[in-house]
Design a protein around this motif. Structure first.
Motif, mmCIF file in Angstrom:
data_model
loop_
_atom_site.group_PDB
_atom_site.id
_atom_site.type_symbol
_atom_site.label_atom_id
_atom_site.label_comp_id
_atom_site.label_asym_id
_atom_site.label_seq_id
_atom_site.Cartn_x
_atom_site.Cartn_y
_atom_site.Cartn_z
ATOM 1 N N TRP A 36 -8.294 57.297 59.977
ATOM 2 C CA TRP A 36 -7.652 56.135 60.604
ATOM 3 C C TRP A 36 -6.482 56.602 61.457
ATOM 4 C CZ3 TRP A 36 -9.308 51.196 60.694
ATOM 5 C CH2 TRP A 36 -10.250 50.801 59.762
ATOM 6 N N PHE A 37 -6.332 55.953 62.605
ATOM 7 C CA PHE A 37 -5.256 56.217 63.536
ATOM 8 C C PHE A 37 -4.691 54.881 64.014
ATOM 9 C CE2 PHE A 37 -6.202 60.721 64.343
ATOM 10 C CZ PHE A 37 -7.488 60.806 63.858
ATOM 11 N N ARG A 38 -3.556 54.955 64.682
ATOM 12 C CA ARG A 38 -3.035 53.761 65.322
ATOM 13 C C ARG A 38 -2.333 54.167 66.618
ATOM 14 N NH1 ARG A 38 1.655 52.301 60.880
ATOM 15 N NH2 ARG A 38 3.122 53.991 61.425
ATOM 16 N N GLN A 39 -2.219 53.181 67.472
ATOM 17 C CA GLN A 39 -1.500 53.407 68.723
ATOM 18 C C GLN A 39 -0.750 52.142 69.084
ATOM 19 O OE1 GLN A 39 -3.823 54.960 71.988
ATOM 20 N NE2 GLN A 39 -2.000 55.857 72.903
ATOM 21 N N ALA A 40 0.555 52.283 69.218
ATOM 22 C CA ALA A 40 1.409 51.179 69.651
ATOM 23 C C ALA A 40 1.620 51.305 71.156
ATOM 24 C CB ALA A 40 2.735 51.234 68.908
ATOM 25 N N PRO A 41 1.961 50.200 71.817
ATOM 26 C CA PRO A 41 2.172 50.237 73.267
ATOM 27 C C PRO A 41 3.223 51.269 73.652
ATOM 28 C CG PRO A 41 2.049 47.983 72.507
ATOM 29 C CD PRO A 41 2.072 48.836 71.279
ATOM 30 N N GLY A 42 2.884 52.101 74.624
ATOM 31 C CA GLY A 42 3.821 53.095 75.111
ATOM 32 C C GLY A 42 3.971 54.323 74.238
ATOM 33 N N LYS A 43 3.209 54.397 73.153
ATOM 34 C CA LYS A 43 3.297 55.533 72.244
ATOM 35 C C LYS A 43 1.968 56.265 72.197
ATOM 36 C CE LYS A 43 6.928 53.643 69.304
ATOM 37 N NZ LYS A 43 7.344 53.387 67.894
ATOM 38 N N GLU A 44 2.012 57.517 71.761
ATOM 39 C CA GLU A 44 0.776 58.267 71.653
ATOM 40 C C GLU A 44 0.069 57.934 70.345
ATOM 41 O OE1 GLU A 44 1.574 62.457 71.820
ATOM 42 O OE2 GLU A 44 2.267 62.550 69.752
ATOM 43 N N ARG A 45 -1.175 58.336 70.283
ATOM 44 C CA ARG A 45 -1.970 58.124 69.078
ATOM 45 C C ARG A 45 -1.307 58.780 67.864
ATOM 46 N NH1 ARG A 45 -7.355 61.239 69.472
ATOM 47 N NH2 ARG A 45 -6.247 62.854 68.311
ATOM 48 N N GLU A 46 -1.335 58.080 66.754
ATOM 49 C CA GLU A 46 -0.725 58.572 65.516
ATOM 50 C C GLU A 46 -1.771 58.633 64.412
ATOM 51 O OE1 GLU A 46 2.198 55.953 63.839
ATOM 52 O OE2 GLU A 46 2.847 57.396 62.314
ATOM 53 N N PHE A 47 -1.915 59.790 63.819
ATOM 54 C CA PHE A 47 -2.793 59.943 62.664
ATOM 55 C C PHE A 47 -2.189 59.238 61.461
ATOM 56 C CE2 PHE A 47 -5.482 61.707 59.520
ATOM 57 C CZ PHE A 47 -4.674 62.125 58.477
ATOM 58 N N LEU A 48 -3.039 58.585 60.670
ATOM 59 C CA LEU A 48 -2.571 57.897 59.468
ATOM 60 C C LEU A 48 -3.158 58.497 58.194
ATOM 61 C CD1 LEU A 48 -2.904 54.215 60.674
ATOM 62 C CD2 LEU A 48 -0.855 55.658 60.677
ATOM 63 N N ALA A 49 -4.478 58.580 58.134
ATOM 64 C CA ALA A 49 -5.128 59.020 56.906
ATOM 65 C C ALA A 49 -6.543 59.490 57.217
ATOM 66 C CB ALA A 49 -5.178 57.876 55.889
ATOM 67 N N ALA A 50 -7.047 60.379 56.380
ATOM 68 C CA ALA A 50 -8.420 60.855 56.527
ATOM 69 C C ALA A 50 -9.001 61.151 55.159
ATOM 70 C CB ALA A 50 -8.473 62.097 57.419
ATOM 71 N N ILE A 51 -10.309 61.059 55.063
ATOM 72 C CA ILE A 51 -11.018 61.310 53.813
ATOM 73 C C ILE A 51 -12.245 62.154 54.122
ATOM 74 C CG2 ILE A 51 -12.286 59.123 54.020
ATOM 75 C CD1 ILE A 51 -12.141 58.911 50.943
ATOM 76 N N ASP A 52 -12.507 63.161 53.306
ATOM 77 C CA ASP A 52 -13.641 64.033 53.597
ATOM 78 C C ASP A 52 -14.950 63.408 53.117
ATOM 79 O OD1 ASP A 52 -13.850 66.632 51.016
ATOM 80 O OD2 ASP A 52 -13.642 64.456 50.851
ATOM 81 N N TRP A 53 -16.089 64.084 53.424
ATOM 82 C CA TRP A 53 -17.393 63.510 53.127
ATOM 83 C C TRP A 53 -17.728 63.536 51.643
ATOM 84 C CZ3 TRP A 53 -16.553 67.191 56.923
ATOM 85 C CH2 TRP A 53 -16.610 68.513 56.482
ATOM 86 N N THR A 54 -16.986 64.334 50.857
ATOM 87 C CA THR A 54 -17.230 64.359 49.417
ATOM 88 C C THR A 54 -16.416 63.309 48.689
ATOM 89 O OG1 THR A 54 -15.456 65.900 48.866
ATOM 90 C CG2 THR A 54 -17.561 66.856 49.596
ATOM 91 N N LEU A 56 -13.456 63.641 47.873
ATOM 92 C CA LEU A 56 -12.589 64.341 46.936
ATOM 93 C C LEU A 56 -11.256 64.737 47.550
ATOM 94 C CD1 LEU A 56 -15.174 66.692 45.183
ATOM 95 C CD2 LEU A 56 -14.180 64.569 44.307
ATOM 96 N N SER A 57 -11.185 64.745 48.862
ATOM 97 C CA SER A 57 -9.968 65.202 49.525
ATOM 98 C C SER A 57 -9.505 64.149 50.527
ATOM 99 C CB SER A 57 -10.237 66.529 50.246
ATOM 100 O OG SER A 57 -9.057 67.027 50.827
ATOM 101 N N LYS A 58 -8.192 63.917 50.544
ATOM 102 C CA LYS A 58 -7.602 62.938 51.456
ATOM 103 C C LYS A 58 -6.324 63.505 52.057
ATOM 104 C CE LYS A 58 -9.289 59.121 48.583
ATOM 105 N NZ LYS A 58 -8.918 57.908 47.808
ATOM 106 N N TYR A 59 -6.060 63.097 53.281
ATOM 107 C CA TYR A 59 -4.810 63.423 53.941
ATOM 108 C C TYR A 59 -4.087 62.135 54.297
ATOM 109 C CZ TYR A 59 -6.999 67.997 55.024
ATOM 110 O OH TYR A 59 -7.620 69.224 54.965
ATOM 111 N N TYR A 60 -2.770 62.172 54.246
ATOM 112 C CA TYR A 60 -1.953 61.039 54.672
ATOM 113 C C TYR A 60 -0.786 61.534 55.512
ATOM 114 C CZ TYR A 60 -4.345 58.142 51.212
ATOM 115 O OH TYR A 60 -5.290 57.462 50.495
ATOM 116 N N ALA A 61 -0.451 60.763 56.534
ATOM 117 C CA ALA A 61 0.767 61.036 57.275
ATOM 118 C C ALA A 61 1.962 60.624 56.421
ATOM 119 C CB ALA A 61 0.758 60.247 58.583
ATOM 120 N N ASP A 62 3.084 61.289 56.627
ATOM 121 C CA ASP A 62 4.286 60.969 55.851
ATOM 122 C C ASP A 62 4.695 59.510 56.033
ATOM 123 O OD1 ASP A 62 5.908 64.202 56.362
ATOM 124 O OD2 ASP A 62 4.396 63.550 54.918
#
Length: 127
Positions: A36-54, A56-62
């Motif tokens: 998942w990502f988001r983009q606000a007006p005038g800002k660049e794309r921001e990573f939020l979270a990701a989950i792998d295909w198993t 079992l592993s997840k990433y989150y932005a601070d």
């Protein structure tokens, strides 16, 4: 043709919650990492979270760690983003993406490209 379609966005008051869905169609995505990502007006794309295909592993932005939770239901070919304790600064268009690459740097890098993107769903948080 494979595609991703986000839904669940809307207007919510600060402190509220929303659950976004990203429904995949045209193929199964159980061998893809999803993010998942988001983009606000005038800002660049921001990573939020990701989950792998198993699943079992997840990433989150601070910026969302502890408030947002990513999950997937491969039986429904859908990935979710549960968003709690929403803040006005969370206002943006939210997108999901799918890719075969798993790795923190790949998902956090704003110049990375992904196999599939959704069209986005608007989230607006009022103060």
């Amino acid at each position: 043709q494979a595609q991703l379609v986000e839904s669940g966005g809307g207007l919510v008051q600060a402190g509220g919650s929303l659950r976004l869905s990203c429904a995949a169609s045209g193929r199964t995505f159980n061998s893809y990492a999803m993010g998942w990502f988001r983009q606000a007006p005038g800002k660049e794309r921001e990573f939020l979270a990701a989950i792998d295909w198993t699943d079992l592993s997840k990433y989150y932005a601070d910026s969302v760690n502890g408030r947002f939770t990513i999950s997937r239901d491969d039986a429904k070919n859908t990935v979710y983003l549960q968003m709690n304790s929403l803040k006005p600064e969370d206002t943006a268009v939210y997108f999901c993406a799918a890719d075969r690459v798993w790795g923190w740097q790949h998902w956090i890098d704003p110049t990375s490209t992904y196999y599939y993107w959704g069209q986005g769903t608007q989230v607006t948080v009022s103060s």
